[in-house]
Design a protein around this motif. Sequence first.
Motif, mmCIF file in Angstrom:
data_model
loop_
_atom_site.group_PDB
_atom_site.id
_atom_site.type_symbol
_atom_site.label_atom_id
_atom_site.label_comp_id
_atom_site.label_asym_id
_atom_site.label_seq_id
_atom_site.Cartn_x
_atom_site.Cartn_y
_atom_site.Cartn_z
ATOM 1 N N UNK A 276 0.801 -1.225 0.000
ATOM 2 C CA UNK A 276 0.000 0.000 0.000
ATOM 3 C C UNK A 276 0.838 1.282 0.000
ATOM 4 N N UNK A 277 2.011 1.247 0.618
ATOM 5 C CA UNK A 277 2.875 2.426 0.622
ATOM 6 C C UNK A 277 3.397 2.695 -0.787
ATOM 7 N N UNK A 278 3.782 1.646 -1.496
ATOM 8 C CA UNK A 278 4.262 1.815 -2.870
ATOM 9 C C UNK A 278 3.159 2.393 -3.748
ATOM 10 N N UNK A 279 1.949 1.907 -3.603
ATOM 11 C CA UNK A 279 0.827 2.418 -4.383
ATOM 12 C C UNK A 279 0.602 3.894 -4.104
ATOM 13 N N UNK A 280 0.683 4.296 -2.839
ATOM 14 C CA UNK A 280 0.489 5.704 -2.480
ATOM 15 C C UNK A 280 1.588 6.573 -3.080
ATOM 16 N N UNK A 281 2.820 6.078 -3.080
ATOM 17 C CA UNK A 281 3.936 6.835 -3.653
ATOM 18 C C UNK A 281 3.775 6.962 -5.169
ATOM 19 N N UNK A 282 3.350 5.902 -5.824
ATOM 20 C CA UNK A 282 3.162 5.935 -7.281
ATOM 21 C C UNK A 282 2.101 6.948 -7.698
ATOM 22 N N UNK A 283 1.102 7.162 -6.862
ATOM 23 C CA UNK A 283 -0.005 8.043 -7.207
ATOM 24 C C UNK A 283 0.262 9.510 -6.908
ATOM 25 N N UNK A 284 1.424 9.830 -6.335
ATOM 26 C CA UNK A 284 1.739 11.223 -6.017
ATOM 27 C C UNK A 284 1.908 12.050 -7.289
ATOM 28 N N UNK A 285 1.328 13.239 -7.275
ATOM 29 C CA UNK A 285 1.529 14.198 -8.356
ATOM 30 C C UNK A 285 2.670 15.124 -7.966
ATOM 31 N N UNK B 67 4.765 17.935 -6.617
ATOM 32 C CA UNK B 67 4.501 18.894 -5.548
ATOM 33 C C UNK B 67 3.735 18.328 -4.373
ATOM 34 N N UNK B 68 3.175 17.141 -4.483
ATOM 35 C CA UNK B 68 2.420 16.531 -3.388
ATOM 36 C C UNK B 68 3.363 15.779 -2.448
ATOM 37 N N UNK B 69 2.906 15.551 -1.235
ATOM 38 C CA UNK B 69 3.695 14.825 -0.241
ATOM 39 C C UNK B 69 2.765 13.968 0.607
ATOM 40 N N UNK B 70 3.324 12.901 1.157
ATOM 41 C CA UNK B 70 2.580 12.037 2.071
ATOM 42 C C UNK B 70 3.440 11.762 3.301
ATOM 43 N N UNK B 71 2.765 11.508 4.415
ATOM 44 C CA UNK B 71 3.437 11.116 5.648
ATOM 45 C C UNK B 71 3.157 9.638 5.868
ATOM 46 N N UNK B 72 4.201 8.873 6.129
ATOM 47 C CA UNK B 72 4.084 7.430 6.311
ATOM 48 C C UNK B 72 4.541 7.088 7.721
ATOM 49 N N UNK B 73 3.681 6.438 8.490
ATOM 50 C CA UNK B 73 4.043 6.067 9.859
ATOM 51 C C UNK B 73 4.795 4.742 9.853
ATOM 52 N N UNK B 74 5.483 4.490 10.944
ATOM 53 C CA UNK B 74 6.218 3.227 11.067
ATOM 54 C C UNK B 74 5.267 2.029 11.107
ATOM 55 N N UNK B 75 4.047 2.228 11.556
ATOM 56 C CA UNK B 75 3.076 1.141 11.571
ATOM 57 C C UNK B 75 2.671 0.759 10.147
ATOM 58 N N UNK B 76 2.615 1.750 9.247
ATOM 59 C CA UNK B 76 2.244 1.480 7.864
ATOM 60 C C UNK B 76 3.372 0.811 7.081
ATOM 61 N N UNK C 158 8.422 11.343 5.558
ATOM 62 C CA UNK C 158 7.670 12.176 4.628
ATOM 63 C C UNK C 158 8.273 11.954 3.252
ATOM 64 N N UNK C 159 7.419 11.619 2.286
ATOM 65 C CA UNK C 159 7.849 11.424 0.911
ATOM 66 C C UNK C 159 7.224 12.543 0.079
ATOM 67 N N UNK C 160 8.074 13.289 -0.611
ATOM 68 C CA UNK C 160 7.613 14.398 -1.454
ATOM 69 C C UNK C 160 8.052 14.132 -2.884
ATOM 70 N N UNK C 161 7.130 14.315 -3.816
ATOM 71 C CA UNK C 161 7.486 14.175 -5.226
ATOM 72 C C UNK C 161 7.949 15.545 -5.714
ATOM 73 N N UNK C 162 9.185 15.616 -6.212
ATOM 74 C CA UNK C 162 9.749 16.879 -6.652
ATOM 75 C C UNK C 162 9.694 17.035 -8.159
#
Length: 83
Positions: free
Chosen positions: A23-32, A34-43, A78-82
């Motif tokens: 699920x983390x890989x899917x969330x990263x792939x869908x980033x546009x 300038x967008x960013x996501x926060x990923x917890x250690x539980x995820x 935090x993963x940010x797409x640049x």
Amino acid sequence: MIKKLTPEELAALRRKKLGKKHPVRTAIEQLEKGEAIQISREDFGWKNLTPKIFCNQLSKKTTKRFEVSALLDNSGWVVERVE
């Protein structure tokens, strides 16, 4: 234990096909851009690894570029797409 299922029991079960992406890989792939996501250690609980492993793989296969930062309280990343 092996149990034979009736069609009704089979329809009531929640299933997923094998080989689904993390699920983390899917969330990263869908980033546009300038967008960013926060990923917890539980995820993302892979021992001794960070979500940067997915970012590196995607950067090699596509033109997408990412920045991965650790949170100061060590609770995740935090993963940010640049690009």
